[in-house]
Design a protein around this motif. Structure first.
Motif, PDB file in Angstrom:
ATOM      1  N   ALA A  56       0.856  -1.187   0.000  1.00  0.00           N
ATOM      2  CA  ALA A  56       0.000   0.000   0.000  1.00  0.00           C
ATOM      3  C   ALA A  56       0.891   1.237   0.000  1.00  0.00           C
ATOM      4  O   ALA A  56       2.060   1.170   0.387  1.00  0.00           O
ATOM      5  N   LYS A  57       0.345   2.365  -0.425  1.00  0.00           N
ATOM      6  CA  LYS A  57       1.121   3.601  -0.497  1.00  0.00           C
ATOM      7  C   LYS A  57       1.695   3.971   0.871  1.00  0.00           C
ATOM      8  O   LYS A  57       2.845   4.409   0.960  1.00  0.00           O
ATOM      9  N   GLU A  58       0.932   3.750   1.940  1.00  0.00           N
ATOM     10  CA  GLU A  58       1.424   4.102   3.275  1.00  0.00           C
ATOM     11  C   GLU A  58       2.661   3.288   3.657  1.00  0.00           C
ATOM     12  O   GLU A  58       3.443   3.711   4.496  1.00  0.00           O
ATOM     13  N   ASP A  59       2.872   2.123   3.031  1.00  0.00           N
ATOM     14  CA  ASP A  59       4.044   1.306   3.340  1.00  0.00           C
ATOM     15  C   ASP A  59       5.345   1.943   2.866  1.00  0.00           C
ATOM     16  O   ASP A  59       6.426   1.551   3.312  1.00  0.00           O
ATOM     17  N   LEU A  60       5.248   2.924   1.974  1.00  0.00           N
ATOM     18  CA  LEU A  60       6.445   3.635   1.531  1.00  0.00           C
ATOM     19  C   LEU A  60       7.110   4.388   2.671  1.00  0.00           C
ATOM     20  O   LEU A  60       8.316   4.595   2.664  1.00  0.00           O
ATOM     21  N   VAL A  61       6.324   4.805   3.621  1.00  0.00           N
ATOM     22  CA  VAL A  61       6.859   5.600   4.717  1.00  0.00           C
ATOM     23  C   VAL A  61       6.608   4.957   6.069  1.00  0.00           C
ATOM     24  O   VAL A  61       6.710   5.615   7.096  1.00  0.00           O
ATOM     25  N   ALA A  62       6.296   3.672   6.078  1.00  0.00           N
ATOM     26  CA  ALA A  62       6.054   2.982   7.338  1.00  0.00           C
ATOM     27  C   ALA A  62       7.362   2.824   8.097  1.00  0.00           C
ATOM     28  O   ALA A  62       8.391   2.464   7.530  1.00  0.00           O
ATOM     29  N   LEU A  63       7.298   3.097   9.382  1.00  0.00           N
ATOM     30  CA  LEU A  63       8.483   3.008  10.234  1.00  0.00           C
ATOM     31  C   LEU A  63       8.487   1.716  11.034  1.00  0.00           C
ATOM     32  O   LEU A  63       9.115   1.632  12.067  1.00  0.00           O
ATOM     33  N   ASP A  64       7.761   0.704  10.552  1.00  0.00           N
ATOM     34  CA  ASP A  64       7.614  -0.509  11.341  1.00  0.00           C
ATOM     35  C   ASP A  64       8.848  -1.395  11.298  1.00  0.00           C
ATOM     36  O   ASP A  64       8.955  -2.323  12.074  1.00  0.00           O
ATOM     37  N   ARG A  65       9.771  -1.107  10.410  1.00  0.00           N
ATOM     38  CA  ARG A  65      10.974  -1.930  10.355  1.00  0.00           C
ATOM     39  C   ARG A  65      12.179  -1.065  10.054  1.00  0.00           C
ATOM     40  O   ARG A  65      12.099  -0.121   9.294  1.00  0.00           O
ATOM     41  N   PHE A  66      13.261  -1.403  10.663  1.00  0.00           N
ATOM     42  CA  PHE A  66      14.548  -0.778  10.372  1.00  0.00           C
ATOM     43  C   PHE A  66      15.490  -1.968  10.265  1.00  0.00           C
ATOM     44  O   PHE A  66      16.117  -2.349  11.246  1.00  0.00           O
ATOM     45  N   ARG A 107      12.436  10.292   4.910  1.00  0.00           N
ATOM     46  CA  ARG A 107      11.199   9.492   4.961  1.00  0.00           C
ATOM     47  C   ARG A 107      10.557   9.575   6.345  1.00  0.00           C
ATOM     48  O   ARG A 107       9.348   9.701   6.471  1.00  0.00           O
ATOM     49  N   GLU A 108      11.388   9.505   7.370  1.00  0.00           N
ATOM     50  CA  GLU A 108      10.853   9.522   8.731  1.00  0.00           C
ATOM     51  C   GLU A 108      10.242  10.872   9.070  1.00  0.00           C
ATOM     52  O   GLU A 108       9.192  10.946   9.709  1.00  0.00           O
ATOM     53  N   VAL A 109      10.887  11.949   8.641  1.00  0.00           N
ATOM     54  CA  VAL A 109      10.324  13.280   8.874  1.00  0.00           C
ATOM     55  C   VAL A 109       8.982  13.392   8.166  1.00  0.00           C
ATOM     56  O   VAL A 109       7.993  13.874   8.735  1.00  0.00           O
ATOM     57  N   PHE A 110       8.921  12.913   6.945  1.00  0.00           N
ATOM     58  CA  PHE A 110       7.678  12.959   6.181  1.00  0.00           C
ATOM     59  C   PHE A 110       6.597  12.138   6.878  1.00  0.00           C
ATOM     60  O   PHE A 110       5.456  12.582   7.017  1.00  0.00           O
ATOM     61  N   ALA A 111       6.957  10.955   7.348  1.00  0.00           N
ATOM     62  CA  ALA A 111       5.996  10.073   8.009  1.00  0.00           C
ATOM     63  C   ALA A 111       5.442  10.693   9.284  1.00  0.00           C
ATOM     64  O   ALA A 111       4.333  10.367   9.703  1.00  0.00           O
ATOM     65  N   ALA A 112       6.183  11.589   9.874  1.00  0.00           N
ATOM     66  CA  ALA A 112       5.742  12.221  11.116  1.00  0.00           C
ATOM     67  C   ALA A 112       4.889  13.462  10.864  1.00  0.00           C
ATOM     68  O   ALA A 112       4.377  14.059  11.809  1.00  0.00           O
ATOM     69  N   ALA A 120      -0.822   5.072  10.696  1.00  0.00           N
ATOM     70  CA  ALA A 120      -0.384   3.793  10.131  1.00  0.00           C
ATOM     71  C   ALA A 120       0.852   3.282  10.854  1.00  0.00           C
ATOM     72  O   ALA A 120       0.970   2.082  11.137  1.00  0.00           O
ATOM     73  N   ASN A 121       1.771   4.179  11.170  1.00  0.00           N
ATOM     74  CA  ASN A 121       2.990   3.764  11.860  1.00  0.00           C
ATOM     75  C   ASN A 121       2.701   3.317  13.288  1.00  0.00           C
ATOM     76  O   ASN A 121       3.325   2.377  13.778  1.00  0.00           O
ATOM     77  N   LEU A 122       1.755   3.957  13.943  1.00  0.00           N
ATOM     78  CA  LEU A 122       1.386   3.510  15.288  1.00  0.00           C
ATOM     79  C   LEU A 122       0.791   2.104  15.239  1.00  0.00           C
ATOM     80  O   LEU A 122       1.080   1.274  16.104  1.00  0.00           O
ATOM     81  N   ARG A 123      -0.021   1.818  14.215  1.00  0.00           N
ATOM     82  CA  ARG A 123      -0.611   0.479  14.076  1.00  0.00           C
ATOM     83  C   ARG A 123       0.463  -0.580  13.858  1.00  0.00           C
ATOM     84  O   ARG A 123       0.341  -1.703  14.328  1.00  0.00           O
ATOM     85  N   LYS A 124       1.512  -0.235  13.147  1.00  0.00           N
ATOM     86  CA  LYS A 124       2.545  -1.211  12.796  1.00  0.00           C
ATOM     87  C   LYS A 124       3.643  -1.336  13.851  1.00  0.00           C
ATOM     88  O   LYS A 124       4.404  -2.290  13.839  1.00  0.00           O
ATOM     89  N   ALA A 125       3.723  -0.377  14.757  1.00  0.00           N
ATOM     90  CA  ALA A 125       4.829  -0.337  15.718  1.00  0.00           C
ATOM     91  C   ALA A 125       4.848  -1.540  16.641  1.00  0.00           C
ATOM     92  O   ALA A 125       5.920  -2.023  17.013  1.00  0.00           O
ATOM     93  N   SER A 126       3.688  -2.063  17.006  1.00  0.00           N
ATOM     94  CA  SER A 126       3.673  -3.164  17.981  1.00  0.00           C
ATOM     95  C   SER A 126       4.383  -4.408  17.455  1.00  0.00           C
ATOM     96  O   SER A 126       5.088  -5.082  18.212  1.00  0.00           O
ATOM     97  N   GLY A 127       4.232  -4.710  16.180  1.00  0.00           N
ATOM     98  CA  GLY A 127       4.925  -5.868  15.606  1.00  0.00           C
ATOM     99  C   GLY A 127       6.435  -5.687  15.618  1.00  0.00           C
ATOM    100  O   GLY A 127       7.183  -6.609  15.953  1.00  0.00           O
TER     101      GLY A 127
END
Length: 192
Positions: A56-66, A107-112, A120-127
């Motif tokens: 999904a487009k939101e996955d371009l800026v998802a912070l759920d993985r580093f 990317r992280e600045v944009f995502a914030a 979206a990032n809050l939803r993915k953070a738990s994993g």
């Protein structure tokens, strides 16, 4: 290096091209006005290829993985949780080029700054945090559900978040160095 290494490098280049073009279009047109089809066209990939890399487009800026952090954490020697996480961040940043760090920071600045992406990032953070917690448990000898491990992770990621926010306001800051210094302060028991 065999075909596997070549294939992985090609996949990494394709992923970075998609990201680079997406952020160029986001800056030019805005996040909401940019479609996945436009991004795929700009990156010279098919829409199907785009969706293989980013569902999904939101996955371009998802912070759920580093990924560099996860890999570095798995390779850390055993130790106290804050020490292990500090070492993992230091190793992860050392594995990246200056250009990769700058692109990731952008990317992280944009995502914030886009409310839908923050959510979206809050939803993915738990994993992501669960994965980090399990790896950290293995490096520290504590159970993944140990409240002390949770507290140490919370302290570290709280410091990381505050440094990231400061870095977002001041792009000239040496984010990795400032983060290491902040984690050293936390590691020392926050002595003033």
């Amino acid at each position: 290096m065999g075909n596997g290494g070549l294939r992985e490098r090609k996949k990494a280049r394709t992923r970075e091209t998609i990201l680079r073009e997406a952020f160029r279009l986001f800056r030019e047109r805005g996040y909401h006005a940019t479609t996945t089809e436009q991004i795929a066209e700009a990156a010279e990939v098919s829409p199907a290829t785009f969706f293989r890399y980013f569902p999904a487009k939101e996955d371009l800026v998802a912070l759920d993985r580093f990924p560099p952090l996860v890999e570095a954490l798995a390779a850390q020697p055993p130790g106290a949780p804050v020490t292990v996480l500090r070492g993992a961040f230091r190793t992860a940043f050392a594995s990246l080029t200056a250009e990769e760090i700058a692109a990731g920071h952008a990317r992280e600045v944009f995502a914030a700054t886009v409310p839908e992406l923050v959510a979206a990032n809050l939803r993915k953070a738990s994993g992501f945090l669960r994965e980090v917690g399990e790896l950290l448990a293995g490096r520290t000898g504590h159970d993944a559900d140990d409240p002390r491990l949770r507290n140490a992770m919370g302290a570290v990621f709280g410091v990381v978040t505050l440094v990231w926010l400061q870095w977002a306001r001041d792009p000239s800051m040496d984010g990795p160095a400032e983060l290491d210094e902040a984690l050293a302060h936390l590691e020392s028991g926050l002595r003033m």
